[in-house]
Scaffold this active site. Structure first.
Site, PDB file in Angstrom:
ATOM      1  N   ARG A   1      45.446  35.784  58.510  1.00 10.65           N
ATOM      2  CA  ARG A   1      45.439  36.751  57.398  1.00 10.65           C
ATOM      3  C   ARG A   1      44.061  37.409  57.294  1.00 10.65           C
ATOM      4  O   ARG A   1      43.953  38.610  57.021  1.00 10.65           O
ATOM      5  CB  ARG A   1      45.787  36.003  56.105  1.00 10.65           C
ATOM      6  CG  ARG A   1      45.667  36.813  54.843  1.00 10.65           C
ATOM      7  CD  ARG A   1      45.952  35.944  53.629  1.00 10.65           C
ATOM      8  NE  ARG A   1      45.831  36.685  52.388  1.00 10.65           N
ATOM      9  CZ  ARG A   1      46.043  36.160  51.176  1.00 10.65           C
ATOM     10  NH1 ARG A   1      46.393  34.899  51.064  1.00 10.65           N
ATOM     11  NH2 ARG A   1      45.906  36.891  50.097  1.00 10.65           N
TER      12      ARG A   1
ATOM     13  N   ASN B   1      38.729  27.194  47.945  1.00  8.92           N
ATOM     14  CA  ASN B   1      40.152  27.197  48.323  1.00  8.92           C
ATOM     15  C   ASN B   1      40.491  28.211  49.414  1.00  8.92           C
ATOM     16  O   ASN B   1      41.507  28.081  50.090  1.00  8.92           O
ATOM     17  CB  ASN B   1      41.056  27.366  47.092  1.00  8.92           C
ATOM     18  CG  ASN B   1      40.832  28.674  46.371  1.00  8.92           C
ATOM     19  OD1 ASN B   1      39.864  29.383  46.634  1.00  8.92           O
ATOM     20  ND2 ASN B   1      41.720  29.006  45.456  1.00  8.92           N
ATOM     21  N   TYR B   2      39.641  29.224  49.576  1.00 11.77           N
ATOM     22  CA  TYR B   2      39.805  30.168  50.703  1.00 11.77           C
ATOM     23  C   TYR B   2      38.427  30.443  51.298  1.00 11.77           C
ATOM     24  O   TYR B   2      37.930  31.566  51.189  1.00 11.77           O
ATOM     25  CB  TYR B   2      40.405  31.489  50.233  1.00 11.77           C
ATOM     26  CG  TYR B   2      41.891  31.472  49.932  1.00 11.77           C
ATOM     27  CD1 TYR B   2      42.822  31.648  50.956  1.00 11.77           C
ATOM     28  CD2 TYR B   2      42.356  31.309  48.636  1.00 11.77           C
ATOM     29  CE1 TYR B   2      44.181  31.653  50.679  1.00 11.77           C
ATOM     30  CE2 TYR B   2      43.712  31.314  48.355  1.00 11.77           C
ATOM     31  CZ  TYR B   2      44.619  31.485  49.374  1.00 11.77           C
ATOM     32  OH  TYR B   2      45.967  31.499  49.106  1.00 11.77           O
TER      33      TYR B   2
ATOM     34  N   ASP C   1      21.063  29.981  41.467  1.00 13.08           N
ATOM     35  CA  ASP C   1      20.236  30.850  40.625  1.00 13.08           C
ATOM     36  C   ASP C   1      19.256  31.650  41.472  1.00 13.08           C
ATOM     37  O   ASP C   1      19.015  32.838  41.222  1.00 13.08           O
ATOM     38  CB  ASP C   1      19.455  30.019  39.593  1.00 13.08           C
ATOM     39  CG  ASP C   1      20.371  29.439  38.528  1.00 13.08           C
ATOM     40  OD1 ASP C   1      21.556  29.817  38.512  1.00 13.08           O
ATOM     41  OD2 ASP C   1      19.898  28.605  37.739  1.00 13.08           O
TER      42      ASP C   1
ATOM     43  N   GLY D   1      35.505  32.381  41.897  1.00 12.78           N
ATOM     44  CA  GLY D   1      35.353  30.981  41.501  1.00 12.78           C
ATOM     45  C   GLY D   1      35.754  30.793  40.063  1.00 12.78           C
ATOM     46  O   GLY D   1      36.577  31.538  39.541  1.00 12.78           O
TER      47      GLY D   1
ATOM     48  N   GLY E   1      31.107  32.057  37.183  1.00 12.12           N
ATOM     49  CA  GLY E   1      30.999  33.518  37.194  1.00 12.12           C
ATOM     50  C   GLY E   1      30.389  34.057  35.910  1.00 12.12           C
ATOM     51  O   GLY E   1      29.630  35.023  35.929  1.00 12.12           O
TER      52      GLY E   1
ATOM     53  N   GLU F   1      36.218  37.382  40.539  1.00 13.79           N
ATOM     54  CA  GLU F   1      37.538  36.860  40.199  1.00 13.79           C
ATOM     55  C   GLU F   1      37.335  35.418  39.755  1.00 13.79           C
ATOM     56  O   GLU F   1      36.837  34.589  40.518  1.00 13.79           O
ATOM     57  CB  GLU F   1      38.477  36.932  41.407  1.00 13.79           C
ATOM     58  CG  GLU F   1      39.895  36.535  41.062  1.00 13.79           C
ATOM     59  CD  GLU F   1      40.543  35.714  42.146  1.00 13.79           C
ATOM     60  OE1 GLU F   1      41.217  34.725  41.800  1.00 13.79           O
ATOM     61  OE2 GLU F   1      40.372  36.062  43.332  1.00 13.79           O
TER      62      GLU F   1
ATOM     63  N   CYS G   1      43.956  30.565  42.362  1.00  6.15           N
ATOM     64  CA  CYS G   1      43.747  31.287  41.098  1.00  6.15           C
ATOM     65  C   CYS G   1      45.067  31.875  40.624  1.00  6.15           C
ATOM     66  O   CYS G   1      45.294  32.006  39.422  1.00  6.15           O
ATOM     67  CB  CYS G   1      42.750  32.422  41.286  1.00  6.15           C
ATOM     68  SG  CYS G   1      41.247  31.898  42.077  1.00  6.15           S
TER      69      CYS G   1
ATOM     70  N   GLU H   1      43.422  25.731  32.902  1.00  2.00           N
ATOM     71  CA  GLU H   1      44.031  25.745  34.237  1.00  2.00           C
ATOM     72  C   GLU H   1      43.735  24.446  34.953  1.00  2.00           C
ATOM     73  O   GLU H   1      42.577  24.098  35.171  1.00  2.00           O
ATOM     74  CB  GLU H   1      43.601  26.961  35.069  1.00  2.00           C
ATOM     75  CG  GLU H   1      42.146  27.185  35.287  1.00  2.00           C
ATOM     76  CD  GLU H   1      41.872  28.271  36.327  1.00  2.00           C
ATOM     77  OE1 GLU H   1      42.786  28.664  37.063  1.00  2.00           O
ATOM     78  OE2 GLU H   1      40.719  28.695  36.417  1.00  2.00           O
TER      79      GLU H   1
ATOM     80  N   ARG I   1      48.028  37.284  45.456  1.00  2.00           N
ATOM     81  CA  ARG I   1      47.012  38.321  45.672  1.00  2.00           C
ATOM     82  C   ARG I   1      47.491  39.333  46.713  1.00  2.00           C
ATOM     83  O   ARG I   1      47.237  40.516  46.610  1.00  2.00           O
ATOM     84  CB  ARG I   1      45.721  37.642  46.133  1.00  2.00           C
ATOM     85  CG  ARG I   1      44.581  38.534  46.476  1.00  2.00           C
ATOM     86  CD  ARG I   1      43.311  37.706  46.568  1.00  2.00           C
ATOM     87  NE  ARG I   1      43.494  36.477  47.297  1.00  2.00           N
ATOM     88  CZ  ARG I   1      43.007  36.243  48.517  1.00  2.00           C
ATOM     89  NH1 ARG I   1      42.308  37.164  49.137  1.00  2.00           N
ATOM     90  NH2 ARG I   1      43.192  35.084  49.106  1.00  2.00           N
TER      91      ARG I   1
HETATM   92  O1  G3P Z   1      42.560  31.465  44.423  1.00  4.35           O
HETATM   93  C1  G3P Z   1      42.194  32.632  45.020  1.00  4.35           C
HETATM   94  C2  G3P Z   1      43.142  33.759  44.776  1.00  4.35           C
HETATM   95  O2  G3P Z   1      42.574  34.921  45.253  1.00  4.35           O
HETATM   96  C3  G3P Z   1      44.559  33.499  45.232  1.00  4.35           C
HETATM   97  O3  G3P Z   1      44.962  34.146  46.372  1.00  4.35           O
HETATM   98  O4  G3P Z   1      46.549  34.713  48.172  1.00  4.35           O
HETATM   99  O5  G3P Z   1      46.736  32.510  47.034  1.00  4.35           O
HETATM  100  O6  G3P Z   1      47.371  34.592  45.832  1.00  4.35           O
HETATM  101  P1  G3P Z   1      46.491  33.983  46.879  1.00  4.35           P
END
Ligand code: G3P
Length: 450
Positions: free
Chosen positions: A70, A123-124, A184, A199, A203, A218, A252, A345, A405
């Site tokens: 991807r 996570n990505y 920082d 994250g 943020g 995000e 997310c 969450e 996403r």
């Molecule tokens: O957690 C990150 C967010 O961008 C989710 O992406 O592709 O899992 O919907 P996706």
């Protein structure tokens, strides 16, 4: 200086960098060629890189592989979109403005920002790094990448693919280390001209610390799934399971609360439970559906949410089970607004169900949340779907599908605490440049040009 540096940046962070200036003078089509070559390197090393994702962030093997592929597709699309978008400028004539003659012609064109600080989440570690790096590079910027602590090796190896693709030195700099130690320093550094961050609550702290630079962020969500009584319940149940439990809910855009109209609540819950029973629980190498969450702190947090809900009367539809960081999938019915799970969450395989009288109540709950990333609505009535979508104050509303996403060129943004700016390939490229104008002042009005 940061305590841990991989490949100490040749780009000097103290003078705002210089590598990007040469890169910005490199023909746009050549920049695109390098990006496409990087995409190919990712494809060539997909299995190798995926292996690191499995080990570092416990991503199921098949998902790890698709994250790499991807990312390659995203880079290719960015190269193509970039040459089209960045080729364009604007010619404005002064006589459009009240009272002015045509004595000025204004040429507006995109110029890079300089150095873009990219901070992707665990996570990505590859895909959300590439979604920042590729737009920054095609627009002529240099990048400082701060990969997540868990996912740092994947980030470093992904960056190596850009190097193998022929990206000149100094343009992609990787600085590893814990956010609390080096964050920082990087965020406040005067050499940084833009910050792209994905994250959690960090943020908000970054936004407070950052100097006058554009921010793209995000920051998580509490994506609601609103199910109307006329919905296709099989479709909705599959979306709740896929959306809520894939990668153990560590997305997310995961479904993080289900709001179902009472007349179909029993039926929906039964269908979801049936599918949960089919999920495999185990290790990412074995492609288990449910894998360990990222660390013990996360697992403790998730357990705390469940205990809170249980103590306040929520119904656990599966047995609570946890072994270290591995948490078995759990649906909690009859969750109420006084429970933390209604608002926070979990980032884990735990999904709360709130029973409602009407979908509008679900939308109101969604709008009360401090998050506003995505939401979804299940109904067979398109007019109702559009009305609910219009009322739902989130960056995206999916109709009859779980939040997500992708595809990666779709605009992707959050409202309220879910983010700043918009992502998706096109919007990310637009984030990475400024407009520069050159004004031609003519000795006398000229009505023949333009
Ligand atoms: O957690 C990150 C967010 O961008 C989710 O992406 O592709 O899992 O919907 P996706």
């Amino acid at each position: 200086p940061p305590p841990h540096c991989f490949h100490p940046p040749r780009l000097s962070l103290t003078d705002g960098g210089s590598a990007w200036r040469d890169w910005a003078r490199t023909p746009l089509w050549r920049r695109a060629v390098v990006l496409r070559a990087a995409a190919q390197q990712l494809r060539d090393h997909a299995e190798f890189l995926a292996g690191f994702l499995v080990q570092e962030v416990a991503k199921p093997a098949k998902d790890a592989r698709s994250e790499i592929l991807r990312s390659a597709d995203l880079i290719d699309y960015t190269a193509e979109e970039g040459v089209r978008l960045l080729a364009q400028g604007q010619l404005l004539a002064s006589d459009a403005f009240q009272g002015a003659d045509r004595t000025k012609l204004c040429l507006a064109s995109p110029v890079p920002l300089g150095v873009v600080l990219c901070i992707p989440p665990f996570n990505y570690p590859v895909n959300l790094a590439c979604s920042k790096i590729a737009p920054a590079l095609i627009a002529g910027n240099a990048v400082v990448l701060k990969p997540p602590s868990q996912g740092a090796l994947s980030g470093v190896l992904m960056a190596r693919c850009f190097q193998l693709a022929g990206l000149p030195d100094g343009l992609l700099n990787v600085v590893t280390g814990r956010g609390r130690e080096i964050g920082d320093y990087l965020v406040e550094h005067p050499g940084v001209n833009c910050i792209s961050f994905t994250g959690g609550n960090t943020g908000l702290a970054i936004a407070r610390r950052a100097a006058m630079v554009p921010l793209q962020m995000e920051l998580g969500g509490k994506d609601a799934c609103v199910v109307c009584a006329d919905a296709d319940l099989d479709l909705a149940a599959s979306a709740v399971v896929k959306g809520g439990f894939s990668y153990s809910g560590q997305r997310c855009t995961a479904v993080k609360v289900v709001l179902v109209e009472e007349p179909v609540a029993d039926a929906l819950v039964a269908k979801v439970c049936e599918q949960i029973a089919q999920l495999t629980v185990g290790m990412p190498e074995d492609n288990a559906s449910i894998v360990p969450v990222v660390d013990a702190k996360s697992a403790d947090f998730i357990e705390g949410l469940v205990r809170d809900a249980e103590g306040k009367g929520a119904q656990l539809l599966q047995e609570w089970r946890r072994e270290d960081n591995l948490i078995w999938p759990l649906l909690l019915d009859r969750v109420t607004k006084d429970m933390r799970l209604a608002w926070e969450e979990p980032f884990g395989p735990v999904v709360p169900v709130i029973r409602i009288q009407a979908a509008e109540e679900g939308v109101a709950h969604c709008n009360e949340s401090r998050f506003g990333l995505q939401g979804c609505v299940f109904t067979r009535d398109i007019n109702r779907a559009l009305a609910l979508s219009s009322a739902m104050e989130t960056g995206t509303v999916q109709i009859n599908a779980a939040p997500a996403r992708g595809p990666d060129h779709f605009p992707f943004q959050g409202m309220r605490d879910s983010g700043i700016g918009s992502q998706g390939v096109t919007n990310s490229i637009k984030m990475m440049f400024k407009t520069k104008t050159t004004v031609l002042n003519l000795p006398q009005p000229n009505y023949t040009l333009g």
